[in-house]
Design a protein around this motif. Structure first.
Motif, PDB file in Angstrom:
ATOM      1  N   ALA A   1       7.764   5.173  -4.106  1.00  0.00           N
ATOM      2  CA  ALA A   1       8.396   4.605  -5.525  1.00  0.00           C
ATOM      3  C   ALA A   1       9.875   3.865  -4.864  1.00  0.00           C
ATOM      4  O   ALA A   1      10.334   4.154  -4.155  1.00  0.00           O
ATOM      5  CB  ALA A   1       8.782   5.746  -6.342  1.00  0.00           C
ATOM      6  N   LEU A   2       9.988   2.806  -5.552  1.00  0.00           N
ATOM      7  CA  LEU A   2      11.294   1.830  -5.386  1.00  0.00           C
ATOM      8  C   LEU A   2      11.723   1.407  -6.474  1.00  0.00           C
ATOM      9  O   LEU A   2      11.178   1.282  -7.653  1.00  0.00           O
ATOM     10  CB  LEU A   2      10.729   0.603  -4.758  1.00  0.00           C
ATOM     11  CG  LEU A   2       9.852   0.735  -3.388  1.00  0.00           C
ATOM     12  CD1 LEU A   2       9.400  -0.855  -2.990  1.00  0.00           C
ATOM     13  CD2 LEU A   2      10.591   1.200  -2.448  1.00  0.00           C
ATOM     14  N   ALA A   3      13.180   1.624  -6.492  1.00  0.00           N
ATOM     15  CA  ALA A   3      13.895   0.997  -7.453  1.00  0.00           C
ATOM     16  C   ALA A   3      15.203   0.629  -7.329  1.00  0.00           C
ATOM     17  O   ALA A   3      15.885   1.402  -6.518  1.00  0.00           O
ATOM     18  CB  ALA A   3      13.856   2.440  -8.678  1.00  0.00           C
ATOM     19  N   PHE A   4      15.954  -0.475  -8.071  1.00  0.00           N
ATOM     20  CA  PHE A   4      17.222  -0.935  -7.590  1.00  0.00           C
ATOM     21  C   PHE A   4      18.106  -0.328  -8.949  1.00  0.00           C
ATOM     22  O   PHE A   4      17.939  -0.251  -9.864  1.00  0.00           O
ATOM     23  CB  PHE A   4      17.205  -2.299  -7.666  1.00  0.00           C
ATOM     24  CG  PHE A   4      16.712  -2.968  -6.624  1.00  0.00           C
ATOM     25  CD1 PHE A   4      17.602  -3.285  -5.151  1.00  0.00           C
ATOM     26  CD2 PHE A   4      15.582  -3.431  -6.154  1.00  0.00           C
ATOM     27  CE1 PHE A   4      17.274  -3.614  -4.123  1.00  0.00           C
ATOM     28  CE2 PHE A   4      15.018  -4.063  -5.202  1.00  0.00           C
ATOM     29  CZ  PHE A   4      15.770  -4.126  -4.058  1.00  0.00           C
TER      30      PHE A   4
ATOM     31  N   GLY B   1      11.757   6.576  -2.739  1.00  0.00           N
ATOM     32  CA  GLY B   1      11.026   7.951  -2.971  1.00  0.00           C
ATOM     33  C   GLY B   1       9.999   8.025  -1.840  1.00  0.00           C
ATOM     34  O   GLY B   1       9.365   7.186  -1.578  1.00  0.00           O
ATOM     35  N   THR B   2       9.802   9.299  -1.434  1.00  0.00           N
ATOM     36  CA  THR B   2       8.650   9.219  -0.438  1.00  0.00           C
ATOM     37  C   THR B   2       7.893  10.620  -1.000  1.00  0.00           C
ATOM     38  O   THR B   2       8.193  11.179  -1.965  1.00  0.00           O
ATOM     39  CB  THR B   2       9.434   9.821   0.733  1.00  0.00           C
ATOM     40  OG1 THR B   2       9.787  11.193   0.895  1.00  0.00           O
ATOM     41  CG2 THR B   2      10.265   8.905   1.461  1.00  0.00           C
ATOM     42  N   ASP B   3       6.797  10.688  -0.405  1.00  0.00           N
ATOM     43  CA  ASP B   3       5.563  11.733  -0.996  1.00  0.00           C
ATOM     44  C   ASP B   3       5.979  13.072  -0.275  1.00  0.00           C
ATOM     45  O   ASP B   3       5.530  14.211  -0.870  1.00  0.00           O
ATOM     46  CB  ASP B   3       4.322  11.310  -0.688  1.00  0.00           C
ATOM     47  CG  ASP B   3       3.960  11.209   0.844  1.00  0.00           C
ATOM     48  OD1 ASP B   3       4.853  11.480   1.763  1.00  0.00           O
ATOM     49  OD2 ASP B   3       2.710  11.405   1.123  1.00  0.00           O
ATOM     50  N   ASP B   4       6.890  13.225   0.731  1.00  0.00           N
ATOM     51  CA  ASP B   4       7.187  14.478   1.509  1.00  0.00           C
ATOM     52  C   ASP B   4       8.497  14.884   1.656  1.00  0.00           C
ATOM     53  O   ASP B   4       8.504  15.869   2.549  1.00  0.00           O
ATOM     54  CB  ASP B   4       5.831  14.850   2.565  1.00  0.00           C
ATOM     55  CG  ASP B   4       6.222  13.835   3.536  1.00  0.00           C
ATOM     56  OD1 ASP B   4       6.836  12.670   3.341  1.00  0.00           O
ATOM     57  OD2 ASP B   4       5.338  14.014   4.457  1.00  0.00           O
ATOM     58  N   ALA B   5       9.366  13.784   2.112  1.00  0.00           N
ATOM     59  CA  ALA B   5      10.522  13.891   2.535  1.00  0.00           C
ATOM     60  C   ALA B   5      11.760  13.583   1.626  1.00  0.00           C
ATOM     61  O   ALA B   5      12.876  12.852   2.101  1.00  0.00           O
ATOM     62  CB  ALA B   5      10.510  12.997   3.745  1.00  0.00           C
ATOM     63  N   GLY B   6      11.702  13.779   0.447  1.00  0.00           N
ATOM     64  CA  GLY B   6      12.602  13.457  -0.346  1.00  0.00           C
ATOM     65  C   GLY B   6      13.132  11.984  -0.899  1.00  0.00           C
ATOM     66  O   GLY B   6      12.114  11.053  -1.050  1.00  0.00           O
ATOM     67  N   LEU B   7      14.396  11.630  -1.158  1.00  0.00           N
ATOM     68  CA  LEU B   7      14.709  10.447  -1.521  1.00  0.00           C
ATOM     69  C   LEU B   7      15.764   9.718  -0.676  1.00  0.00           C
ATOM     70  O   LEU B   7      16.514  10.252   0.153  1.00  0.00           O
ATOM     71  CB  LEU B   7      15.808  10.602  -2.896  1.00  0.00           C
ATOM     72  CG  LEU B   7      15.922   9.475  -3.646  1.00  0.00           C
ATOM     73  CD1 LEU B   7      14.687   8.698  -4.147  1.00  0.00           C
ATOM     74  CD2 LEU B   7      16.622   9.862  -4.863  1.00  0.00           C
ATOM     75  N   ASN B   8      15.791   8.341  -0.548  1.00  0.00           N
ATOM     76  CA  ASN B   8      16.795   7.403   0.250  1.00  0.00           C
ATOM     77  C   ASN B   8      17.349   6.414  -0.502  1.00  0.00           C
ATOM     78  O   ASN B   8      16.788   6.131  -1.278  1.00  0.00           O
ATOM     79  CB  ASN B   8      15.829   6.750   1.603  1.00  0.00           C
ATOM     80  CG  ASN B   8      14.893   7.954   2.165  1.00  0.00           C
ATOM     81  OD1 ASN B   8      15.268   8.230   3.204  1.00  0.00           O
ATOM     82  ND2 ASN B   8      13.688   8.298   1.707  1.00  0.00           N
TER      83      ASN B   8
ATOM     84  N   SER C   1      12.553  18.804  -5.501  1.00  0.00           N
ATOM     85  CA  SER C   1      11.233  18.821  -4.662  1.00  0.00           C
ATOM     86  C   SER C   1      11.306  17.466  -3.726  1.00  0.00           C
ATOM     87  O   SER C   1      12.035  16.609  -3.681  1.00  0.00           O
ATOM     88  CB  SER C   1      10.135  18.187  -5.706  1.00  0.00           C
ATOM     89  OG  SER C   1       8.920  18.026  -4.939  1.00  0.00           O
ATOM     90  N   ALA C   2      10.632  17.789  -2.762  1.00  0.00           N
ATOM     91  CA  ALA C   2      10.341  16.995  -1.506  1.00  0.00           C
ATOM     92  C   ALA C   2       9.783  15.676  -1.802  1.00  0.00           C
ATOM     93  O   ALA C   2       9.765  14.777  -1.153  1.00  0.00           O
ATOM     94  CB  ALA C   2       9.994  17.865  -0.206  1.00  0.00           C
ATOM     95  N   GLY C   3       8.662  15.955  -2.943  1.00  0.00           N
ATOM     96  CA  GLY C   3       7.838  14.811  -3.068  1.00  0.00           C
ATOM     97  C   GLY C   3       8.260  13.982  -4.393  1.00  0.00           C
ATOM     98  O   GLY C   3       8.861  14.688  -5.560  1.00  0.00           O
ATOM     99  N   VAL C   4       8.658  12.578  -4.460  1.00  0.00           N
ATOM    100  CA  VAL C   4       8.883  11.822  -5.319  1.00  0.00           C
ATOM    101  C   VAL C   4       7.700  10.774  -5.818  1.00  0.00           C
ATOM    102  O   VAL C   4       7.362  10.071  -5.081  1.00  0.00           O
ATOM    103  CB  VAL C   4      10.126  10.862  -4.849  1.00  0.00           C
ATOM    104  CG1 VAL C   4      10.506   9.824  -5.999  1.00  0.00           C
ATOM    105  CG2 VAL C   4      11.164  11.943  -4.687  1.00  0.00           C
TER     106      VAL C   4
ATOM    107  N   GLY D   1      10.961  11.023 -11.163  1.00  0.00           N
ATOM    108  CA  GLY D   1       9.741  12.019 -11.156  1.00  0.00           C
ATOM    109  C   GLY D   1       9.288  12.589 -10.148  1.00  0.00           C
ATOM    110  O   GLY D   1       8.995  11.956  -9.064  1.00  0.00           O
ATOM    111  N   THR D   2       9.205  13.893 -10.001  1.00  0.00           N
ATOM    112  CA  THR D   2       8.738  14.664  -8.904  1.00  0.00           C
ATOM    113  C   THR D   2       7.420  15.044  -8.759  1.00  0.00           C
ATOM    114  O   THR D   2       6.858  15.342  -9.948  1.00  0.00           O
ATOM    115  CB  THR D   2       9.705  15.921  -8.669  1.00  0.00           C
ATOM    116  OG1 THR D   2       9.518  16.879  -9.385  1.00  0.00           O
ATOM    117  CG2 THR D   2      11.303  15.392  -8.659  1.00  0.00           C
TER     118      THR D   2
END
Length: 843
Positions: free
Chosen positions: A490-493, A502-509, A533-536, A550-551
């Motif tokens: 997932a991407l959002a500005f 967002g990543t599927d297994d390593a949280g948020l950046n 959750s680690a998944g976004v 959304g996780t």
């Protein structure tokens, strides 16, 4: 149309439904060929023929139901005459044909009944005896019958229906045309087919009459279709079945006609339910579809009703009842042969508000919401294989109208729909400026119009349209300044121009586009202010600058203060413990009112951040299914929302949804004493007070909210004043039991909500008195007091005599002492007399 069903397996007495009526209390009454039924949303109460009971039905074959001002029901039966259900006594009273009484009912075989409040009479249509008018006060009938020698009489003696128009004129449907009564003269004006079809009717056998909200009379026939009366020409306009026209009436045998509160005209025929389009004068058909339990239960539609909650009741011959909630159309369910069964995973809308749909198992295509036509990309281009990989996983239409398609394995496609050109961008291991991976998971656009691409396996890329080159932002496991995972779901500005990944297994950046610097937020189960959750699955920054997350299994997260320093950012969360239907949140879209719409594996939820209110909609509400998919959500420029799953998509304007319905009243449906139905002197609906004895140790109340949209989701609160300190939330349960109530006065109160969660302000309230045991009555207590006084008086009298005797003995001894010469014999004699006197006093 998504139907639910009720039939004999649910307690209905018989599956051929002839009429459906809602009484003033809110109960639904169903007339069948074998019994009358009352429905409370959960259970049917059956009323059947009982030959040995004068207060019961004589015939269970009930054609028609109407209701008078007192709440009494009037029934037209086959063979049992006219029947009145007296509400106050819960008994039936019959009016029968008496050959020796000319003022009795003309025939015991009836087809229709109409309560005429303006005239204070009841009209009855018979099968062969013409039209009867009952004076309820005198019990006498006046007969209107066809006579061949008088054209001003009724057109025929078989009367199938009766209706009053907007001018209170009586219209009568017979087997020989339509007759309209002139009150002043008692004569009839006829509308018949005639040799030259002068009145516009194509069939004189009239089955049904209906007067709509505009005062227009509609007539259904047995073989001639549907007719509309035109008051200007004083003729009927015909709508019939045409085998060569799919938009014509589905059958010429019309059973029933109804206009709902939205102004839609429904026509029940022998071959399905028809919706009439007044503007185009066409019909849409709804029929039973094999192996589809959500379709109409049966095609022979015999009765129609819309209840106060808006539910459309469709009675059929042989298939019971089908129920439909018109609000389900608000969610705009679109599907077709290609989308049904395919997994929708991506959506985007163009300037024409057509929605592009990417699905696994279906070709990429465009759905025109106005026409419902779905056109594939290959068909638009006139060739096959426009995409390198037909599995479109991410879609985006940029500010110039260019369609970008990210595929599962075929890279990124730039599609100019106006020019019908396609550019394909794929990974080249020898070119660092190429796409970093051919598997695309997400797409978004920044404020400068640059496209950002989230890949599966190679992080994030930024596309420069001028140089046609990609800048890569990779994930390096040992470098915390890079993305935490190469899979960017997932991407959002946000408002500060930062890119959240967002990543599927390593949280948020958080990525700074200018510097490329990254800050990671990883899931820590010990931190309640961290990611849940680690998944976004999705990211969305709303108009207030709040980032919503959304996780995969933690519910909905959000950044509490986006203006805080990166290192100080904390997260809030709601999940199933707070009312979410599921902890998986696939998509987050924000409507114009600031509500969040969350797609999940258990329906679609609207969440209000301002007050925390949650409202979940399910398949029954018109959703494509209970389960939605990752990536299958979108908001267009007009505020419409789109969500997809395995059975097409939903497209709707959230601001026009009717989400509040009238709250239902609660009614008492059962009262038990010692686990047996209580013997009451009045029907449950008429109970104003309940009196109990001291022996009634166990009492049970059962109640129901008369809202039929989804009774399983109606909720209840109750309170027994004098016993319960406060209201008790009983959830969806509708029974409550009390044991060993002390003598005294109580009031049992119930509040109900509908399936939307709207609570009624009108409560069920029943005063209750528990009488005391005989030994606890005021008379018993008075006797106890009297006995106590007697006991105290006896004890006092006895004690007084004893004291008096003792005093006499002491006095005698004193006198003997004073004499100086005690006479022993005399002293003993007096002492014995005193003791005898004292013993007598003791006795």
């Amino acid at each position: 149309m998504v139907f639910s069903h009720l039939d004999v397996s649910d307690g209905l007495s018989q599956n051929s439904v002839l009429d459906v009526h809602q009484d003033r209390d809110g109960f639904i009454w169903v007339a069948t060929e074998s019994g009358l039924n009352r429905f409370n949303g959960y259970d049917f109460t059956q009323f059947n023929r009982d030959r040995g009971n004068d207060a019961a039905l004589y015939s269970g074959y009930v054609w028609d139901i109407d209701e008078d001002a007192d709440g009494d029901l009037w029934l037209a039966t086959k063979g049992g005459g006219l029947v009145r259900y007296i509400r106050s006594d819960a008994r039936f009273e019959s009016y029968r044909h008496d050959p020796g009484n000319p003022n009795s009912l003309a025939s015991d075989s009836l087809r229709s009944v109409l309560v005429d409040a303006a005239r204070n009479v009841v009209w009855v249509g018979t099968r062969g005896g013409g039209l009867d008018r009952l004076n309820p006060t005198t019990g006498e009938f006046t007969h209107f019958q066809h006579r061949a020698d008088d054209k001003s009489t009724l057109s025929g003696n078989v009367v199938n229906d009766i209706v009053l128009d907007s001018r209170e004129r009586l219209w009568v449907a017979t087997r020989s045309g339509i007759s309209v009564l002139d009150d002043e003269t008692g004569r009839f004006r006829h509308y018949q087919r005639g040799a030259v079809n002068s009145d516009g009717l194509t069939d004189d056998a009239i089955s049904d009459l209906f007067s709509d909200s505009a005062g227009v009379i509609w007539a259904g026939t047995f073989e001639g279709g549907l007719h509309r009366y035109d008051s200007v020409t004083d003729r009927f306009i015909h709508y019939g079945h045409n085998a060569d026209d799919s938009a014509s009436l589905s059958s010429n045998f019309v059973h029933s006609i109804l206009e709902d509160r939205q102004g839609r005209l429904w026509v029940g025929t022998q071959d399905g339910l028809n919706l009439f389009d007044r503007a185009n004068e066409t019909f849409t058909h709804y029929v039973k579809i094999k192996n589809d339990p959500r379709s109409l239960g049966g095609n022979d539609v015999s009765a129609l009703l819309q209840d106060r909650g808006g539910v459309l009741w469709v009675g059929t011959r042989g298939a019971g009842l089908s129920l439909w909630d018109p609000r389900s159309w608000q969610f705009g369910h679109y599907t077709n042969d290609q989308l049904a069964g395919a997994m929708t995973v991506a959506m985007a809308t163009d300037a024409e508000q057509s929605v592009w749909i990417g699905a696994l198992g279906a070709p990429l295509g465009r759905l025109d919401r106005k026409t419902g036509v779905f056109t594939t990309l290959d068909d638009l281009f006139g060739r096959e294989g426009v995409l390198e990989d037909p599995r479109a996983m991410a879609l985006h239409i940029d500010r110039r109208g260019i369609l970008w398609v990210g595929t599962m394995r075929g890279g990124l496609h730039r599609i100019d729909l106006s020019q019908k050109t396609v550019d394909v961008f794929q990974h080249d291991p020898d070119d660092p400026a190429s796409l970093s991976a051919n598997a695309i998971m997400s797409l978004t656009e920044d404020s400068r119009g640059q496209l950002w691409v989230g890949t599966f396996g190679a992080g994030v890329c930024r596309y420069d349209d001028k140089t046609r080159a990609f800048t890569r932002f990779a994930s390096e496991p040992n470098n915390p300044s890079t993305l935490s995972s190469p899979r960017a779901t997932a991407l959002a500005f946000d408002a500060r121009g930062r890119l959240w990944v967002g990543t599927d297994d390593a949280g948020l950046n958080v990525l700074n586009p200018a510097s490329g610097e990254v800050h990671r937020f990883e899931h820590d189960p010990k931190r309640f202010d961290g990611l849940s959750s680690a998944g976004v699955y999705d990211l969305n920054a709303d108009q207030d600058g709040v980032l919503w997350i959304g996780t995969t299994d933690g519910g909905l997260d959000w950044v509490k203060d986006a203006s805080a320093d990166i290192a100080d950012i904390q997260f809030g969360n709601i999940d199933q413990t707070d009312g979410l239907p599921d902890n998986t949140v696939y998509g987050v879209e924000v409507d114009r009112a600031g509500h969040l719409w969350l797609s999940s594996d258990n329906g679609l939820t609207r969440y209000s951040p301002k007050n925390g209110a949650l409202r979940t909609f399910h398949r029954r509400s018109g959703l494509q299914g209970e389960e939605f998919n990752f990536g299958a959500h979108h908001r267009d420029a007009y505020g419409w929302l789109y969500f997809g799953g395995a059975n097409g998509i939903n497209a709707f304007d959230p601001m026009s949804l009717e989400t509040v319905r009238p709250a239902p009243r609660a009614v008492l449906t059962s009262f038990e004493v010692l686990n047996e139905p209580a013997e009451l002197d009045r029907p449950l609906s008429q109970i104003e007070r309940i009196d109990l004895t001291y022996q009634d140790d166990v009492i049970t109340f059962e109640f129901a909210a008369l809202d039929f949209v989804d009774p399983s989701k109606n909720r209840y609160r109750y309170r027994l004043e004098g016993f319960d300190r406060d209201w008790v939330d009983n959830g969806h349960l509708r029974r409550v039991t009390y044991t060993n109530l002390e003598a005294g006065d109580y009031t049992f109160r119930v509040l109900a909500s509908n399936s939307d969660g709207t609570w009624s302000g009108e409560e069920l309230s029943i005063p209750i008195n528990v009488s005391p045991a005989p030994w606890q009555t005021p008379q018993a207590y008075a006797a106890y007091v009297f006995a106590a006084f007697l006991l105290i008086g006896g004890v006092f009298y006895w004690q007084t005599r004893r004291l008096k005797s003792a005093a006499q003995i002491r006095q005698l001894a004193y006198y003997d002492t004073l004499s100086g010469l005690p006479n022993v014999k005399l002293f003993r004699q007096r002492l014995a007399e005193a003791l005898i006197s004292a013993e007598a006093a003791d006795d």
